[in-house]
Write a protein that holds these residues in place. Sequence first.
Motif, short mmCIF file in Angstrom:
data_model
loop_
_atom_site.label_atom_id
_atom_site.label_comp_id
_atom_site.label_asym_id
_atom_site.label_seq_id
_atom_site.Cartn_x
_atom_site.Cartn_y
_atom_site.Cartn_z
N ASP A 135 0.83 -1.20 0.00
CA ASP A 135 0.00 0.00 0.00
C ASP A 135 0.87 1.26 0.00
N TYR A 136 2.02 1.17 0.67
CA TYR A 136 2.94 2.32 0.77
C TYR A 136 4.37 1.87 0.59
N LEU A 137 5.13 2.67 -0.15
CA LEU A 137 6.58 2.53 -0.23
C LEU A 137 7.15 3.77 0.46
N ILE A 138 7.89 3.55 1.54
CA ILE A 138 8.46 4.67 2.29
C ILE A 138 9.96 4.66 2.07
N VAL A 139 10.46 5.74 1.48
CA VAL A 139 11.88 5.88 1.21
C VAL A 139 12.46 6.78 2.29
N GLY A 140 13.23 6.19 3.17
CA GLY A 140 13.82 6.93 4.28
C GLY A 140 13.18 6.49 5.59
N ALA A 141 13.99 5.84 6.42
CA ALA A 141 13.49 5.32 7.69
C ALA A 141 13.87 6.26 8.84
N GLY A 142 13.73 7.55 8.59
CA GLY A 142 13.97 8.53 9.64
C GLY A 142 12.78 8.59 10.58
N LEU A 143 12.72 9.63 11.36
CA LEU A 143 11.67 9.74 12.37
C LEU A 143 10.28 9.71 11.75
N PHE A 144 10.03 10.51 10.73
CA PHE A 144 8.70 10.52 10.12
C PHE A 144 8.39 9.20 9.42
N GLY A 145 9.35 8.69 8.65
CA GLY A 145 9.11 7.45 7.90
C GLY A 145 8.78 6.28 8.80
N THR A 146 9.50 6.15 9.92
CA THR A 146 9.25 5.02 10.81
C THR A 146 7.92 5.15 11.54
N VAL A 147 7.59 6.36 11.95
CA VAL A 147 6.30 6.56 12.64
C VAL A 147 5.15 6.33 11.67
N PHE A 148 5.28 6.87 10.45
CA PHE A 148 4.22 6.68 9.46
C PHE A 148 4.05 5.19 9.15
N ALA A 149 5.16 4.48 8.97
CA ALA A 149 5.09 3.05 8.66
C ALA A 149 4.38 2.28 9.77
N ASN A 209 18.56 10.33 12.05
CA ASN A 209 19.52 11.00 12.92
C ASN A 209 19.17 10.93 14.40
N VAL A 210 18.01 10.40 14.74
CA VAL A 210 17.66 10.25 16.16
C VAL A 210 17.92 8.83 16.66
N TYR A 211 18.62 8.04 15.87
CA TYR A 211 18.97 6.66 16.24
C TYR A 211 19.89 6.66 17.46
N THR A 212 19.63 5.73 18.37
CA THR A 212 20.47 5.59 19.57
C THR A 212 20.96 4.15 19.70
N GLU A 213 22.08 4.01 20.38
CA GLU A 213 22.59 2.69 20.75
C GLU A 213 22.80 2.68 22.25
N LYS A 214 22.60 1.51 22.85
CA LYS A 214 22.78 1.38 24.29
C LYS A 214 24.26 1.14 24.59
N VAL A 215 24.84 2.02 25.39
CA VAL A 215 26.24 1.90 25.81
C VAL A 215 26.25 1.88 27.33
N GLU A 216 26.62 0.74 27.88
CA GLU A 216 26.65 0.56 29.33
C GLU A 216 25.34 0.96 30.00
N GLY A 217 24.23 0.57 29.35
CA GLY A 217 22.91 0.83 29.91
C GLY A 217 22.34 2.21 29.63
N ILE A 218 23.07 3.03 28.87
CA ILE A 218 22.61 4.40 28.57
C ILE A 218 22.39 4.53 27.07
N HIS A 219 21.25 5.10 26.69
CA HIS A 219 20.99 5.35 25.28
C HIS A 219 21.81 6.55 24.81
N VAL A 220 22.67 6.32 23.83
CA VAL A 220 23.57 7.36 23.33
C VAL A 220 23.17 7.69 21.89
N HIS A 221 22.99 8.98 21.58
CA HIS A 221 22.67 9.42 20.22
C HIS A 221 23.91 9.26 19.35
#
Length: 73
Positions: free
Chosen positions: A10-24, A46-58
């Motif tokens: 039904d939808y092709l979303i190009v770009g898995a940024g904040l809007f694309g992921t929420v819309f999907a 650009n708002v992706y985070t990884e967990k480093v020693e239990g803390i979400h780091v941008h």
Amino acid sequence: MKEKKVEKYDYLIVGAGLFGTVFAREAVRAGKKVLVVDKRRHIGGNVYTEKVEGIHVHVYGAHIFHTNNKTVW
């Protein structure tokens, strides 16, 4: 020769940024079939985070946060 099945979305979303992921997510919740493509290996842009020693780091650096609401701070 075996024929290749063509998927229909039904939808092709190009770009898995904040809007694309929420819309999907909301489209799937509404019963739609969605294909998300992105050049990065992760979602969130650009708002992706990884967990480093239990803390979400941008990964891409801190993000600007605007508010004059003292309760929020």
